[in-house]
Design an enzyme around this catalytic site. Structure first.
Site, short mmCIF file in Angstrom:
data_model
loop_
_atom_site.label_atom_id
_atom_site.label_comp_id
_atom_site.label_asym_id
_atom_site.label_seq_id
_atom_site.Cartn_x
_atom_site.Cartn_y
_atom_site.Cartn_z
N SER A 279 -7.11 -3.97 -13.12
CA SER A 279 -8.08 -5.06 -12.93
C SER A 279 -8.50 -5.73 -14.25
O SER A 279 -9.67 -6.10 -14.41
CB SER A 279 -9.29 -4.56 -12.14
OG SER A 279 -8.88 -4.09 -10.87
N ASN B 36 2.57 -8.26 -14.62
CA ASN B 36 3.35 -7.59 -13.57
C ASN B 36 3.12 -8.36 -12.28
O ASN B 36 2.08 -8.22 -11.65
CB ASN B 36 2.89 -6.13 -13.43
CG ASN B 36 3.59 -5.44 -12.27
OD1 ASN B 36 4.61 -5.92 -11.79
ND2 ASN B 36 3.05 -4.30 -11.85
N LYS C 226 4.62 -8.09 -9.49
CA LYS C 226 4.88 -7.30 -8.28
C LYS C 226 5.72 -8.14 -7.31
O LYS C 226 6.55 -8.93 -7.74
CB LYS C 226 3.57 -6.84 -7.65
CG LYS C 226 2.62 -6.22 -8.67
CD LYS C 226 1.46 -5.51 -8.05
CE LYS C 226 0.49 -5.10 -9.14
NZ LYS C 226 -0.54 -4.18 -8.68
N GLU D 228 2.44 2.29 -8.00
CA GLU D 228 2.85 1.88 -6.65
C GLU D 228 4.22 2.46 -6.31
O GLU D 228 4.48 2.82 -5.16
CB GLU D 228 2.85 0.35 -6.55
CG GLU D 228 1.42 -0.18 -6.49
CD GLU D 228 1.23 -1.58 -7.05
OE1 GLU D 228 2.23 -2.30 -7.26
OE2 GLU D 228 0.07 -1.95 -7.29
C1 PEP Z 1 -0.72 -3.44 -12.27
O1 PEP Z 1 -0.09 -3.88 -11.33
O2 PEP Z 1 -0.14 -2.78 -13.13
C2 PEP Z 1 -2.14 -3.72 -12.33
C3 PEP Z 1 -2.85 -3.19 -13.30
O3 PEP Z 1 -2.67 -4.53 -11.34
P1 PEP Z 1 -4.13 -5.24 -11.37
O4 PEP Z 1 -4.25 -5.92 -12.70
O5 PEP Z 1 -4.08 -6.22 -10.24
O6 PEP Z 1 -5.14 -4.17 -11.20
#
Ligand code: PEP
Length: 252
Positions: free
Chosen positions: A214, A9, A11, A98
């Site tokens: 993460s 993802n 974003k 988000e």
């Molecule tokens: C996400 O955007 O769905 C996500 C899990 O981000 P991150 O891996 O940066 O925590």
């Protein structure tokens, strides 16, 4: 074996040139998915066509990060499932935390998004997960149950069996704080049981449930080897080719 999925993802990150280079770097690793594996890349809307062209190989798919809950009309700046379908995009993230937080997407709206996706041959990657305050009070299972009930449990058996679920505890997204593999497995098992109670075990056992929060190269294998964790939805680490390739390799 149900599908094992590494989903990126991105974003709202990367220029077009950076995005194109990142895909090239990942593809250069030459990693080929097994028949039960899938590599998804949820890229910004303007990059979908480019990503689709580059990912034109078995087991790789470009995905959208969102779509609107209506199918067309006077919704300036929005993108519909019908548009994704017309581009040949077959996957879309629905209900990322988000969007729930910043765009005020609620469970009822997300049920509509799930419907419009399924009606136009787009598979929703449906995100659920509790905020920190809910976990601290021990309410995480009830919270996720309500998200599933209000956004997915109206579906027919034929529809629910197409869905991918991503459990993403909000407190672990972009924070560097990962759920332990025991916490992830516990919630994933709970989600599978809820689906089983509503739709039957034959369906629940086939639905991929991804963990997000993460995930990185150093923790992916431990998380993905949990019995009910079928891969990951990855934000930050999916922007670094070497990291994401290691995550892809960590799938069962
Ligand atoms: C996400 O955007 O769905 C996500 C899990 O981000 P991150 O891996 O940066 O925590």
């Amino acid at each position: 074996m149900r599908k094992q999925i590494a989903a990126a993802n991105w974003k709202m990150n990367l220029s077009f040139q950076e995005a194109s280079q990142l895909l090239d770097n990942i593809l250069q690793s030459g990693i080929t998915p097994a028949a039960h594996q899938l590599f998804l890349f949820a890229v910004p809307f303007p990059y979908l066509e480019m990503a689709k062209q580059k990912l034109n190989r078995i087991g790789y798919e470009a995905a959208a990060q969102n779509c609107h809950h209506k199918i067309k009309g006077a919704y300036t700046g929005e993108v519909s499932a019908i548009m994704l379908q017309s581009l040949g995009i077959r996957y879309c993230i629905v209900g990322h935390s988000e969007r729930r937080e910043y765009q005020r997407e609620d469970n009822a709206m997300l049920a509509e998004k799930v419907n419009v996706c399924l009606n136009h041959s787009v598979i929703p990657v449906f995100c659920c997960g509790e905020p920190l305050a809910v976990r601290e009070q021990g309410g995480e299972k009830d919270y996720v149950k309500q998200q599933l009930e209000e956004s997915l449990f109206h579906l027919s058996e034929d529809e629910i069996r197409k869905i991918i679920i991503a459990y993403e505890p909000v407190w672990a997204i972009g924070t560097g704080k990962t759920a332990t593999s025991a916490q992830a497995q516990d919630m994933h098992r709970c989600i599978r049981l809820l689906i089983s109670e509503r739709f039957g075990n034959h369906i629940a056992s086939d639905i991929p449930i991804l963990y997000g929060g993460s995930v990185k190269a150093s923790n992916a294998a431990e998380l993905f080897h949990c019995e009910d964790v079928d891969g990951g939805l990855v934000g930050g680490a999916s922007l670094i080719a070497d990291e994401f390739v290691e995550i892809m390799k960590a799938l069962k």
